[in-house]
Design a protein around this motif. Structure first.
Motif, PDB file in Angstrom:
ATOM      1  N   PRO A   4       0.970  -1.224  -0.116  1.00 21.98           N
ATOM      2  CA  PRO A   4       0.165  -0.136   0.158  1.00 21.98           C
ATOM      3  C   PRO A   4       0.763   1.478  -0.043  1.00 21.98           C
ATOM      4  CG  PRO A   4      -1.144  -1.482   1.606  1.00 21.98           C
ATOM      5  CD  PRO A   4       0.497  -2.185   1.052  1.00 21.98           C
ATOM      6  N   TYR A  10      -8.578  -2.327  -5.126  1.00 29.69           N
ATOM      7  CA  TYR A  10      -7.346  -2.906  -4.399  1.00 29.69           C
ATOM      8  C   TYR A  10      -7.964  -3.974  -3.390  1.00 29.69           C
ATOM      9  CZ  TYR A  10      -3.445  -3.654  -1.264  1.00 29.69           C
ATOM     10  OH  TYR A  10      -2.343  -4.097  -0.787  1.00 29.69           O
ATOM     11  N   THR A  66      -7.191   1.074   2.508  1.00 30.13           N
ATOM     12  CA  THR A  66      -6.136   1.243   1.435  1.00 30.13           C
ATOM     13  C   THR A  66      -6.744   1.848   0.245  1.00 30.13           C
ATOM     14  OG1 THR A  66      -4.642  -0.340   2.413  1.00 30.13           O
ATOM     15  CG2 THR A  66      -4.323   0.154   0.145  1.00 30.13           C
TER      16      THR A  66
END
Length: 206
Positions: A50, A111, A126
């Motif tokens: 991340p 993600y 994230t």
């Protein structure tokens, strides 16, 4: 100037994201792509993938902002826009239409986190952070175009709308070019945007 290992990994991650998207860009791939030591991952990016992705988005965004501001400031809106599109066209052609935009990849690719024994894990925190970064980058690009249009006399409201149009069309057209494996969509978009921008600037005093 020699790039540091960290800089190389960030630039490499941005390049891979532009080609593969967010989830298909692994830390291992970045190490291999940049020929950097695998042990440097934990040292430079203690928060893992991340953190690297976030830095790559910032890097890609700043690189475009600087380039766009330079050509618009030096050449003016129309010639500067034309020069910028030429660089995007060259990038598509030299990478055989593999490389798109890493910031757009973040905006469209959700993600999901690293793969474990339990499969992929959705990391919403994230995901939201990356979307916020992508939004900031797109806003910055629009601001660069907005300021250039205002320098040439366009009023703020119209300049804002046109700046949004330019960024939206170019980003979307790059995706069309990758799918078609041709720069024709970009050529068409450039021609129409130049007409729109020229007409708007010509009428600013009316």
């Amino acid at each position: 100037m020699t790039s540091t290992t960290r800089d190389k990994m960030i630039a490499g991650a941005a390049d891979l994201m532009s080609r593969r998207g967010v989830n298909a860009t692994s830390m291992r791939d970045v190490v291999r792509h940049t020929a950097t030591p695998r042990g440097s991952i934990g040292h430079h990016f203690p928060d893992g993938k991340p953190q690297l992705l976030a830095e790559a988005v910032r890097f890609a965004g700043q690189r475009v902002s600087v380039r766009l501001d330079k050509v618009l400031s030096e050449l003016g809106v129309i010639a500067g826009f034309r020069a910028f599109v030429t660089s995007r066209r060259r990038r598509l052609e030299t990478t055989q239409f593999e490389a798109g935009c890493p910031v757009l990849a973040v905006a469209v690719d959700h993600y999901v986190g690293e793969t474990s024994d339990k499969g992929e894990t959705r990391d919403e925190a994230t995901q939201q952070h990356l979307l916020d970064l992508a939004h900031d980058v797109f806003t910055d690009w629009q601001q660069v175009m907005l300021l250039a249009l205002k320098r040439e006399g366009l009023e703020a409201a119209r300049a804002t709308r046109l700046a949004t149009l330019v960024v939206a069309v170019i980003e979307g057209t790059v995706a069309l070019c990758r799918a078609a494996r041709s720069t024709q969509p970009l050529n068409h978009a450039q021609q129409e945007l130049e007409l729109i921008l020229s007409e708007a600037l010509a009428r600013k005093a009316e």
